[in-house]
Design a protein around this motif. Structure first.
Motif, PDB file in Angstrom:
ATOM      1  N   LEU A   1       1.826   2.104  -3.168  1.00 42.42           N
ATOM      2  CA  LEU A   1       0.507   2.223  -4.293  1.00 42.42           C
ATOM      3  C   LEU A   1       0.253   3.950  -4.226  1.00 42.42           C
ATOM      4  O   LEU A   1       0.272   4.614  -5.074  1.00 42.42           O
ATOM      5  CB  LEU A   1      -0.922   1.356  -3.632  1.00 42.42           C
TER       6      LEU A   1
ATOM      7  N   ARG B   1      -6.286   4.428  -8.964  1.00 39.72           N
ATOM      8  CA  ARG B   1      -6.616   2.668  -8.379  1.00 39.72           C
ATOM      9  C   ARG B   1      -7.420   1.906  -9.280  1.00 39.72           C
ATOM     10  O   ARG B   1      -8.512   3.458  -9.323  1.00 39.72           O
ATOM     11  CB  ARG B   1      -6.055   2.787  -7.241  1.00 39.72           C
TER      12      ARG B   1
ATOM     13  N   ASN C   1      -3.170  -3.985  -4.634  1.00 38.51           N
ATOM     14  CA  ASN C   1      -3.038  -2.634  -4.616  1.00 38.51           C
ATOM     15  C   ASN C   1      -2.175  -2.187  -5.976  1.00 38.51           C
ATOM     16  O   ASN C   1      -1.593  -1.901  -6.515  1.00 38.51           O
ATOM     17  CB  ASN C   1      -1.632  -2.414  -4.241  1.00 38.51           C
TER      18      ASN C   1
ATOM     19  N   GLU D   1       0.816  -0.854   0.009  1.00 30.87           N
ATOM     20  CA  GLU D   1       0.045  -0.350  -0.181  1.00 30.87           C
ATOM     21  C   GLU D   1       0.599   1.129  -0.313  1.00 30.87           C
ATOM     22  O   GLU D   1       0.422   2.177  -0.665  1.00 30.87           O
ATOM     23  CB  GLU D   1      -0.915   0.169   1.309  1.00 30.87           C
TER      24      GLU D   1
END
Length: 502
Positions: A350, A373, A382, A347
């Protein structure tokens, strides 16, 4: 229906998630463990120990004993070579299992695990290649420079205990590129896999032990960089550190090497340019560059051509082809043969990629497609959709920072001199690509580029070619004879052939 990989985990199983010290499996002294979550689903996959300073000390001491007193460094070269060749065949035999473990580790799809650069085959070939150097990479005998009756010679000897620290994105290739030349040279190794790609590496280690590697020649400490990695790079009994990863960690390794003058090999990433000239097949160049940035590793590859420097005459054609590739990328279950790319590894990465995309838009780069996303079934993972930025100025952050995500920056140029200047205007120097139909131009430009590897009208991995970077892309090379020699010390010996003093 939510995406899940648990059925694959149950089918494949996981190797023993333990430390390996002097041939024995054990847990961390502190009892600390790391729980690995799959980047596509956030499901818990498995746990393994977080080795602390005491565990690392045990592993380094085991490697030190194995080097100073054990059989591996003095093993006859024929036996050492046969063992590594035997291991290479074992890797090929277990390729399907290892690809599955990698998909459980880092989410890289099975479809990419059959592409040579991301496959088990490339790792096996690297071991075969370095096993072939064992009985060939010797020293020299030299004539006496000042005359006289004596023999001048050089010897190559193993450097000692090696700390090999792996990233998560290419565990097969990078395990081989570090462990194969180290063992071939007669060194002993303490290996730290990435916490985001541990189980595939542990299985590769198991197969090496099964091939007959003596206890202590290869030791494994699992855990995080902050705890396990720091203890390893600062250990005074380590003779060499080999690391692939970020520049920030590379700088820390250089600092940590200073007190004992450890030898260091570093591969620290890149912002590699693809130079597309007006006589090139611009459509093929666009598909190639965007494919490197999106397919397989989703741009999480150090040598990906993330800057496309494109002549204005073919700019639109290049963008159109790149958009076609961006639209064709598929995400999801990495075990689905129709899935072509992976999630970002965690994450934090990301959020970093999305932040860089937002900042690039604010800087004035034109977002052609993607950069958001993924939602729906992929929302828990992710995943970021492939992004193309056009009309990028080479001074913008998006053209200078290594994004490590599926983002291509396209920079226009007018002539060859400008293209070369833009290509070299970076702190990095790992790779580059030249797309042209003119062979003379291809070679001329390749000579001018400050990059460790230059592909002409394409790019591929070769086990026998050196790989590494100029400038802040690292120190040293992996692959080829130069990698083998990087795990040796060169000793000069003078032998008088008479009783007279030299």
């Amino acid at each position: 229906m939510s995406l899940t990989v648990q059925k694959h985990r149950e089918r494949i199983g996981l190797p023993d998630g333990s430390l390996l010290v002097d041939g024995e499996r054990r847990q961390a002294r502190s009892g600390r463990t790391w729980t690995h979550r799959h980047p596509a689903t956030q499901e818990e996959i498995g746990t393994f120990p977080v080795a602390g300073a005491e565990d690392v000390d045990d592993a380094v001491r085991a490697a030190r004993r194995a080097f100073d007193e054990g059989e591996w460094p003095g093993l006859p070269v024929g036996r050492r070579a046969r063992l590594l060749h035997r291991y290479a065949e074992s890797l090929r035999e277990h390729a399907e299992e290892l690809r599955g473990l990698q998909a459980l580790d880092n989410g890289v799809p099975l479809s990419f695990g059959t592409v040579y650069a991301g496959s088990v085959d490339v790792a096996a070939d690297v071991f075969d290649h370095h096993a072939g150097w064992i009985d060939k990479a010797g020293g020299e005998t030299l004539p006496p420079y000042q005359g006289g009756d004596h023999l001048a010679m050089t010897l190559r000897e193993p450097i000692g205990v090696v700390a090999a620290i792996l990233p998560w994105n290419a565990p097969f290739l990078l395990f081989a590129q570090k462990v194969a030349p180290a063992l071939a040279a007669g060194c002993t190794v303490v290996l730290k896999p990435s916490e985001h790609a541990t189980f595939s590496v542990l299985r590769m280690v198991e197969l090496l032990v099964e091939a007959g590697l003596p206890g202590g020649a290869l030791n494994v400490v699992t855990g995080t960089g902050e705890t396990t990695g720091e203890a390893l790079i600062t250990h005074p009994a380590v003779d060499k550190v080999s690391f692939t990863g970020s520049r920030e960690v590379g700088r820390r390794i250089v600092e940590a090497s200073a007190p004992t003058f450890k030898r260091v090999s570093l591969e620290l990433g890149g912002k590699s340019p693809a130079l597309v000239f007006p006589d090139a097949d611009a459509g093929m160049a666009g598909m190639t560059a965007m494919g490197m940035v999106t397919l397989g590793l989703s741009g999480q590859a150090c040598v990906a051509h993330t800057r496309a420097l494109v002549h204005r005459d073919v700019y639109d054609e290049f963008l159109g082809a790149a958009e076609l590739i961006a639209a064709s990328v598929t995400y999801g279950d990495p075990f689905d043969p129709g899935v072509l790319s992976s999630p970002l590894i965690n994450e934090r990465q990301l959020e970093r990629v999305l932040d860089l995309v937002g900042r690039a838009e604010r800087d004035g780069a034109r977002l052609v497609t993607g950069g958001v996303r993924a939602d729906g079934e992929l929302a828990a993972g992710n995943f970021v959709t492939p992004a193309i930025f056009a009309d990028v100025d080479n001074g913008m952050e998006i053209a200078r920072q290594e994004v490590f995500g599926p983002v291509l920056s396209v920079v226009p140029f007018t002539d060859e001199d400008e293209a070369v200047r833009l290509a070299n205007d970076t702190e990095y120097g790992l790779g580059a690509g030249v797309f042209t139909a003119d062979a003379a131009r291809a070679f001329r430009v390749a000579r001018k580029l400050r990059a460790g590897t230059v592909g002409i009208n394409g790019f591929q991995v070769e086990p026998h070619l050196p790989f590494g970077g100029y400038k802040q892309s690292g120190l040293g090379r992996e692959g080829g004879r130069s990698a083998y020699e990087a795990y040796t010390e060169l000793k000069s010996v003078l032998l008088p052939l008479t009783d007279e003093l030299m």
